[in-house]
Scaffold this motif. Sequence first.
Motif, PDB file in Angstrom:
ATOM      1  N   MET A  44     108.904  94.859  81.629  1.00  0.00           N
ATOM      2  CA  MET A  44     109.983  93.899  81.868  1.00  0.00           C
ATOM      3  C   MET A  44     111.120  94.562  82.644  1.00  0.00           C
ATOM      4  N   TYR A  45     111.535  95.764  82.212  1.00  0.00           N
ATOM      5  CA  TYR A  45     112.685  96.417  82.857  1.00  0.00           C
ATOM      6  C   TYR A  45     112.482  96.691  84.351  1.00  0.00           C
ATOM      7  N   PRO A  46     111.329  97.251  84.768  1.00  0.00           N
ATOM      8  CA  PRO A  46     111.156  97.477  86.213  1.00  0.00           C
ATOM      9  C   PRO A  46     111.281  96.198  87.039  1.00  0.00           C
ATOM     10  N   ALA A  47     110.687  95.089  86.547  1.00  0.00           N
ATOM     11  CA  ALA A  47     110.771  93.826  87.279  1.00  0.00           C
ATOM     12  C   ALA A  47     112.207  93.313  87.321  1.00  0.00           C
ATOM     13  N   LEU A  48     112.889  93.381  86.177  1.00  0.00           N
ATOM     14  CA  LEU A  48     114.273  92.919  86.104  1.00  0.00           C
ATOM     15  C   LEU A  48     115.172  93.736  87.022  1.00  0.00           C
ATOM     16  N   PHE A  49     115.050  95.048  86.958  1.00  0.00           N
ATOM     17  CA  PHE A  49     115.903  95.914  87.775  1.00  0.00           C
ATOM     18  C   PHE A  49     115.633  95.688  89.263  1.00  0.00           C
ATOM     19  N   GLN A  50     114.383  95.443  89.607  1.00  0.00           N
ATOM     20  CA  GLN A  50     114.040  95.190  91.006  1.00  0.00           C
ATOM     21  C   GLN A  50     114.668  93.890  91.498  1.00  0.00           C
ATOM     22  N   ARG A  58     122.428  98.642  74.150  1.00  0.00           N
ATOM     23  CA  ARG A  58     122.771  99.954  73.616  1.00  0.00           C
ATOM     24  C   ARG A  58     123.567 100.759  74.648  1.00  0.00           C
ATOM     25  N   SER A  59     123.867 101.983  74.301  1.00  0.00           N
ATOM     26  CA  SER A  59     124.510 102.897  75.252  1.00  0.00           C
ATOM     27  C   SER A  59     123.617 104.122  75.425  1.00  0.00           C
ATOM     28  N   ASP A  60     122.301 103.890  75.497  1.00  0.00           N
ATOM     29  CA  ASP A  60     121.331 104.975  75.611  1.00  0.00           C
ATOM     30  C   ASP A  60     120.879 105.129  77.070  1.00  0.00           C
ATOM     31  N   LYS A  61     119.799 105.852  77.275  1.00  0.00           N
ATOM     32  CA  LYS A  61     119.352 106.214  78.626  1.00  0.00           C
ATOM     33  C   LYS A  61     119.029 104.985  79.472  1.00  0.00           C
ATOM     34  N   ILE A  62     118.213 104.064  78.954  1.00  0.00           N
ATOM     35  CA  ILE A  62     117.826 102.901  79.742  1.00  0.00           C
ATOM     36  C   ILE A  62     119.027 101.975  79.965  1.00  0.00           C
ATOM     37  N   SER A  63     119.937 101.932  78.988  1.00  0.00           N
ATOM     38  CA  SER A  63     121.133 101.093  79.127  1.00  0.00           C
ATOM     39  C   SER A  63     122.050 101.639  80.214  1.00  0.00           C
ATOM     40  N   MET A  64     122.201 102.969  80.280  1.00  0.00           N
ATOM     41  CA  MET A  64     123.068 103.558  81.303  1.00  0.00           C
ATOM     42  C   MET A  64     122.474 103.336  82.692  1.00  0.00           C
ATOM     43  N   LYS A  65     121.153 103.367  82.795  1.00  0.00           N
ATOM     44  CA  LYS A  65     120.511 103.047  84.074  1.00  0.00           C
ATOM     45  C   LYS A  65     120.827 101.614  84.469  1.00  0.00           C
ATOM     46  N   GLU A 106     116.466 101.609  74.275  1.00  0.00           N
ATOM     47  CA  GLU A 106     115.276 102.444  74.244  1.00  0.00           C
ATOM     48  C   GLU A 106     114.238 101.949  73.242  1.00  0.00           C
ATOM     49  N   GLU A 107     114.686 101.309  72.140  1.00  0.00           N
ATOM     50  CA  GLU A 107     113.700 100.864  71.153  1.00  0.00           C
ATOM     51  C   GLU A 107     112.755  99.817  71.715  1.00  0.00           C
ATOM     52  N   TYR A 108     113.218  99.079  72.764  1.00  0.00           N
ATOM     53  CA  TYR A 108     112.358  98.067  73.370  1.00  0.00           C
ATOM     54  C   TYR A 108     111.298  98.685  74.274  1.00  0.00           C
ATOM     55  N   HIS A 130     111.840 104.255  69.702  1.00  0.00           N
ATOM     56  CA  HIS A 130     112.580 104.423  68.452  1.00  0.00           C
ATOM     57  C   HIS A 130     111.706 105.178  67.446  1.00  0.00           C
ATOM     58  N   LYS A 131     112.260 106.203  66.815  1.00  0.00           N
ATOM     59  CA  LYS A 131     111.466 107.055  65.922  1.00  0.00           C
ATOM     60  C   LYS A 131     110.873 106.273  64.754  1.00  0.00           C
ATOM     61  N   LYS A 132     111.606 105.300  64.224  1.00  0.00           N
ATOM     62  CA  LYS A 132     111.128 104.544  63.069  1.00  0.00           C
ATOM     63  C   LYS A 132     110.384 103.271  63.474  1.00  0.00           C
ATOM     64  N   LEU A 133     110.908 102.559  64.463  1.00  0.00           N
ATOM     65  CA  LEU A 133     110.312 101.282  64.845  1.00  0.00           C
ATOM     66  C   LEU A 133     109.030 101.454  65.654  1.00  0.00           C
ATOM     67  N   GLY A 134     108.991 102.470  66.501  1.00  0.00           N
ATOM     68  CA  GLY A 134     107.786 102.729  67.285  1.00  0.00           C
ATOM     69  C   GLY A 134     107.455 101.605  68.260  1.00  0.00           C
ATOM     70  N   TYR A 135     106.155 101.268  68.334  1.00  0.00           N
ATOM     71  CA  TYR A 135     105.671 100.252  69.284  1.00  0.00           C
ATOM     72  C   TYR A 135     106.400  98.932  69.098  1.00  0.00           C
ATOM     73  N   TRP A 136     106.789  98.333  70.217  1.00  0.00           N
ATOM     74  CA  TRP A 136     107.553  97.087  70.182  1.00  0.00           C
ATOM     75  C   TRP A 136     106.786  95.994  70.913  1.00  0.00           C
ATOM     76  N   ARG A 137     106.557  94.899  70.230  1.00  0.00           N
ATOM     77  CA  ARG A 137     105.914  93.757  70.870  1.00  0.00           C
ATOM     78  C   ARG A 137     106.894  92.597  70.931  1.00  0.00           C
ATOM     79  N   ASP A 138     107.033  92.025  72.099  1.00  0.00           N
ATOM     80  CA  ASP A 138     107.921  90.877  72.249  1.00  0.00           C
ATOM     81  C   ASP A 138     107.467  90.068  73.454  1.00  0.00           C
TER      82      ASP A 138
END
Length: 221
Positions: free
Chosen positions: A1-7, A24-31, A113-115, A119-127
Amino acid sequence: MYPALFQDIQKAKKYVYIQFFIIRSDKISMKFFNLLKERAAEGVKIKLSVDRFGGNDMSRTLVNDLKKNGVEFTFSRKASMQHFFYSINHRNHRKFVVVDGQEAYLGGFNIGEEYLGNHKKLGYWRDYHLRIKGEGVFEIEQQFLKDWEEDTGQHLSPQHVHTSDSNRANYQLLFSTREELEQKVIKLINCARTKLTIATPYFIPSERYLLYGKKYIRDMQ
């Protein structure tokens, strides 16, 4: 999703309207933020709305930096001292992006990043998240501007309207809350002829839902 959205944001020529429940204010959010600042500096009108509680990770310094670099920003559904307990529970969970009135995104993903499954606890994310074109883009833009006016007091009209019959969408978008949404979903259940598919992370059906669901099953048998 992110690559398509950013493009798509990178290709925007006039405006990008963005609304998320969580950023969030993490790596993907800052990008993501850096891309918005870059496009704003190039003259693209960027409006960014984030739910007040879902945007808790966004510091005042970060928000001020976005504004300083030309990004129009608001927190959605700010707490009201007059109706405090109601307002803190009245959240805006919508996740929209509209690009030049041509493409739109909506669904369950937020920005973090959890998406990505990191995320260390949540792991794989399906949406589910959709990228759509056609008539429905106007509906999403219209709803974004309604929410923007509610949060900022700034009234704006949609910039792009689809008028061609060829753009008619074979889907329906429902923007509503609480009892109103339940009534609309029950109406859709009643309209079903051959098939009913429900995808949701939260399934706590009311008695009315169960009643109509059982009736639907009997009718299909």
